[in-house]
Motif scaffolding. Structure first.
Motif, PDB file in Angstrom:
ATOM      1  N   SER A   7       4.551   5.738  -5.191  1.00 41.81           N
ATOM      2  CA  SER A   7       4.753   5.798  -6.634  1.00 41.81           C
ATOM      3  C   SER A   7       3.747   6.762  -7.257  1.00 41.81           C
ATOM      4  CB  SER A   7       4.668   4.394  -7.227  1.00 41.81           C
ATOM      5  OG  SER A   7       3.463   4.209  -7.892  1.00 41.81           O
ATOM      6  N   ARG A   8       2.551   6.866  -6.656  1.00 43.27           N
ATOM      7  CA  ARG A   8       1.601   7.845  -7.190  1.00 43.27           C
ATOM      8  C   ARG A   8       2.126   9.257  -6.974  1.00 43.27           C
ATOM      9  NH1 ARG A   8      -4.718   8.543  -5.487  1.00 43.27           N
ATOM     10  NH2 ARG A   8      -4.892  10.653  -6.253  1.00 43.27           N
ATOM     11  N   SER A  39       2.513   1.922  -3.290  1.00 44.89           N
ATOM     12  CA  SER A  39       1.687   2.477  -4.362  1.00 44.89           C
ATOM     13  C   SER A  39       1.409   3.958  -4.108  1.00 44.89           C
ATOM     14  CB  SER A  39       0.392   1.684  -4.499  1.00 44.89           C
ATOM     15  OG  SER A  39      -0.511   2.050  -3.487  1.00 44.89           O
ATOM     16  N   ARG A  84       0.823  -1.198   0.000  1.00 48.27           N
ATOM     17  CA  ARG A  84       0.000   0.000   0.000  1.00 48.27           C
ATOM     18  C   ARG A  84       0.867   1.262   0.000  1.00 48.27           C
ATOM     19  NH1 ARG A  84      -5.262   0.787   1.658  1.00 48.27           N
ATOM     20  NH2 ARG A  84      -5.686  -1.293   0.962  1.00 48.27           N
ATOM     21  N   VAL A  93      -1.998   3.532 -11.330  1.00 47.23           N
ATOM     22  CA  VAL A  93      -1.305   3.262 -10.076  1.00 47.23           C
ATOM     23  C   VAL A  93      -1.064   1.764  -9.979  1.00 47.23           C
ATOM     24  CG1 VAL A  93      -1.467   3.424  -7.604  1.00 47.23           C
ATOM     25  CG2 VAL A  93      -2.409   5.222  -9.026  1.00 47.23           C
ATOM     26  N   ARG A  94       0.164   1.426  -9.622  1.00 48.17           N
ATOM     27  CA  ARG A  94       0.460  -0.004  -9.538  1.00 48.17           C
ATOM     28  C   ARG A  94      -0.145  -0.605  -8.274  1.00 48.17           C
ATOM     29  NH1 ARG A  94       6.191  -1.660  -9.901  1.00 48.17           N
ATOM     30  NH2 ARG A  94       6.263  -0.456  -8.001  1.00 48.17           N
TER      31      ARG A  94
END
Lengths: 541, 208
Positions: free
Chosen positions: A495-496, A492, A489, A540-541
């Protein structure tokens, strides 16, 4: 206008908290003030985190949403870092009251200044223009200078404050000088105007840009305490009140890296930087390697735990600088950006939580105006205060990068990303990072050894009375373990955050080419186009 | 040479001379004389701003810098009241030589950059009606309350922080009421007999 105000709700909450504290403190009786402000501060900071989360989730906004004529934004990057620094402020507010009472320096202004500092950071990381970035940085720095010197009966604290003030002011002056050159080059202060101006080469541009890069880069390296601009760190970290040391090594570092990333990515990229032929990645790599090695070697020799953690903060700045390379991936060479995996923001979460837990635990060590934070004072802490000992252990394990904690995944992410740059171009740097981690384990593990294996000495006794201080140690330590077991979580989110900077940068470039195709090209249309046609963000991954 | 150019060289030369006088002996030896040279230099700079049609900036330069900031400077200098022994003769050290060389290098770079940038540049005719409001007070005010509203408001926060910080640091004589926190309800004292600090605090806490 109302829409714009909604975008900066987290910042407004922090500012209102600061002003309310300042106005209401004189009317509170002393005992009430000692009970109330820490909880109020923690609550308002938590509210700011919630506001960030709401904007993040439900905001009808694109990844890159500027507010107030391109001065602030509620991009994913801004929200991520605002939430991070507000979280740091929350823990610091919780750990402060007991420490301040014990050190005989409890005044209400402390909490107001802490809110102001957080507000400054939130402005700094949400800045879409260099002007706002600089003013945010100054609000933060000014508050931190005073907070560092807050124990006014302690000579070390006042000396630390003065040192930080003088050196920090010089760094700010350098940053401002660099910003002035960028303004002269582009005729605007917002990132989007600078990007637009840097798309087309102009005569003399290389020289101005080179000066701007050197001056602003130097200022940022000072703020993150990179070698050789780290000299202030040990004295300031040691002299400052312990909760403020924790705040500096978590929130100040996070916001400095947050805006540094934004600045590198959004301010100093594009064809003009490529024509400068400055190997930015190599230069940052050199600083990173120097910083982590010098920091770790000096940390080995320290007796005071605060001083040791200060040098460890320098070493971590080195790891983060190396992570920065993976993020920017030499925009100077015109190479395409890597998929932003968010290594630096992700690492910052782990590092901030570990610092907060560690320094909150150290805040409980001290009584009657004295800080008891040498290695000897930690002996037998596991018997006296098991929660502090456990929190400190989790904290140093995470700092050392031991697997079940978040620090491990942070380091792993940085290693992976840096190795991925051009098929291992930075392999030597990565090897040095791993060796440094091994060295650092030695001094980190001295702490649990002292706490669990040395006999308790009667002279060291103290105890924690405030439940909020216990929670201030326990919460970040628990978060380190929980996020260490389930890092997906946080990864992500991080990365966002980086995707948001990228989306902003790309929308500027796309908007420019769009405007060129349509025959436009002046400032207003381009900005307008960028607003209308934001590039669809990568999933988003 | 136009009148404007003559004015520019007069004002610019004056500013450089005043700055040199600030640093170099005989004026540079006394802090007060240095401060006065700085004021003179500020006035010349204000003249240069006026030449650039920045009326507002020019007036602000005089009010804020030559007025307020310099009053502060001279007050501080007089408060410190340094005597001749404390003001050491300036010596030439390797560090200073290095700093001088670096400064010259940066100056050279800047000069080159200015030359390159202005080589093909066209001058702007400020008497053009489009520039009627350029640099005027209403124009600057309009910018401040529209495009630059957020930085403008943020600066007020910055000033507030600075004022609060100055009071916090300067009020050193403020009496501190030392009242340790009482232990929370249900708290069990770990070892009351040999814990001096804890015992002390406990006793105090019981008093409220």
């Amino acid at each position: 206008m109302l829409h714009d105000l909604a975008l900066i709700t987290p910042q407004l909450i922090l500012l209102i908290a600061a002003l309310f504290t300042l106005v209401a403190d004189p009317f509170l009786p002393i005992d009430a003030s000692r009970k109330f402000w820490g909880l109020f501060g923690a609550g308002m900071s938590a509210l700011a985190v919630v506001a960030c989360a709401v904007l993040w989730k439900y905001g009808p906004f694109e990844m890159h949403t500027p507010a107030f004529s391109y001065h602030l934004s509620a991009s994913g990057h801004a929200l991520f870092f605002t939430a991070l620094v507000s979280m740091c402020a929350m823990i610091t507010h919780m750990s402060s009251p007991e420490y301040l009472v014990e050190q005989k320096s409890h005044y209400g202004e402390y909490y107001a200044l802490l809110h102001f500092a957080t507000f400054g950071m939130a402005v700094m990381v949400s800045a879409e223009s260099l002007l706002t970035l600089f003013i945010g940085l100054e609000i933060m720095s000014m508050s931190i200078y005073v907070l560092v010197a807050f124990k006014r009966t302690s000579q070390a604290s006042v000396e630390a404050g003065l040192k930080y003030f003088v050196m920090g002011s010089v760094a700010s002056a350098f940053l401002l000088y660099g910003i002035a050159f960028l303004f002269g080059l582009s005729g605007g202060t917002s990132f989007i105007e600078i990007q637009r101006a840097l798309l087309a080469p102009k005569p003399g541009q290389d020289l101005w840009l080179g000066l701007a890069v050197v001056l602003t880069g130097g200022a940022f390296l000072f703020k993150v305490a990179a070698v050789p601009l780290h000299m202030w760190t040990p004295d300031v970290y040691e002299g400052a009140p312990t909760p403020i040391t924790g705040f500096m090594s978590s929130a100040v570092k996070a916001s400095a890296f947050g805006s540094f990333l934004k600045f590198l990515y959004a301010g100093l990229s594009g064809p003009a930087m490529a024509s400068l032929h400055l190997p930015l990645g190599q230069v940052l790599g050199l600083f990173a390697v120097l910083t982590m090695t010098v920091g770790n070697i000096l940390a080995l020799t320290q007796r005071s735990i605060k001083r040791m953690l200060a040098y460890s903060a320098v070493a971590h700045a080195g790891y983060l600088l190396l992570g920065t390379i993976a993020t920017i991936d030499d925009p100077t060479l015109g190479a395409p950006f890597l998929a932003p995996t968010g290594a630096v923001p992700f690492y910052l979460v782990g590092y901030a939580l570990a610092s907060l837990a560690g320094f909150a635990a150290l805040s409980s060590l001290g009584k009657n105006g004295e800080e008891l934070t040498t290695e000897g004072h930690l002996a037998g802490l596991s018997k006296r205060h098991p929660i502090a000992a456990l929190a400190l252990t989790v904290s140093v394990l995470s700092l050392a990068g031991v697997p079940p904690t978040l620090g491990f995944f942070g380091k792993l992410q940085i290693l992976r990303d840096v190795l991925a740059v051009e098929n291992g171009k930075y392999l030597p740097h990565v090897i040095i990072l791993v060796l440094n981690s091994v060295v650092s384990a030695y001094y980190y593990l001295k702490i649990p050894v002292a706490m669990y294996m040395r006999p308790d000495s009667k002279a060291n006794r103290q105890y924690v009375r405030e439940p909020s201080l216990t929670w201030a140690m326990a919460l970040p330590a628990l978060a380190l373990l929980a996020l260490g077991i389930m890092p997906g979580r946080a990864m992500s989110w991080a990365s966002r955050s980086e995707q948001a900077i990228r989306a902003g940068t790309e929308s500027a470039n796309v908007a420019h080419s769009y405007a060129v195709v349509k025959g436009g090209g002046s400032a207003k249309p381009v900005a307008a186009v960028a607003l209308e046609k934001p590039v669809a963000a990568a999933p988003v991954r | 040479m136009t009148g404007e150019q003559i004015m520019f060289y007069l004002l610019g030369g004056g500013a450089v001379l005043a700055s040199a006088a600030m640093l170099l002996p005989p004026m540079g030896r006394s802090p007060i004389h240095s401060a006065i040279s700085l004021i003179v230099s500020f006035f010349f700079l204000a003249g240069l701003y006026a030449l650039l049609s920045a009326h507002m900036l020019s007036v602000l330069q005089i009010i804020v810098y030559a007025g307020a900031v310099m009053v502060l400077f001279t007050f501080v200098i007089m408060l410190l009241n340094l005597n001749a022994d404390e003001l050491q003769e300036s010596r030439i050290t390797p560090g200073r030589i290095a700093a001088g060389i670096l400064a010259l290098f940066v100056f050279g770079k800047l000069a080159t950059a200015i030359q390159l940038t202005t080589a093909g540049a066209q001058s702007v005719d400020l008497s053009d009606p489009g520039f009627a409001n350029f640099g005027s007070v209403p124009e600057v005010g309009r910018m401040m309350y529209t495009t630059f509203l957020v930085p403008f408001e943020l600066v007020s926060v910055l000033l507030l922080v600075a004022a609060v910080g100055a009071v916090v640091l300067a009020k050193r004589s403020m009496k501190y009421v030392d009242r340790p926190l009482p232990p929370p309800a249900g708290y069990e004292h770990p070892a009351p007999s040999d814990d001096e600090g804890g015992h002390d605090a406990h006793a105090h806490g019981g008093g409220h």
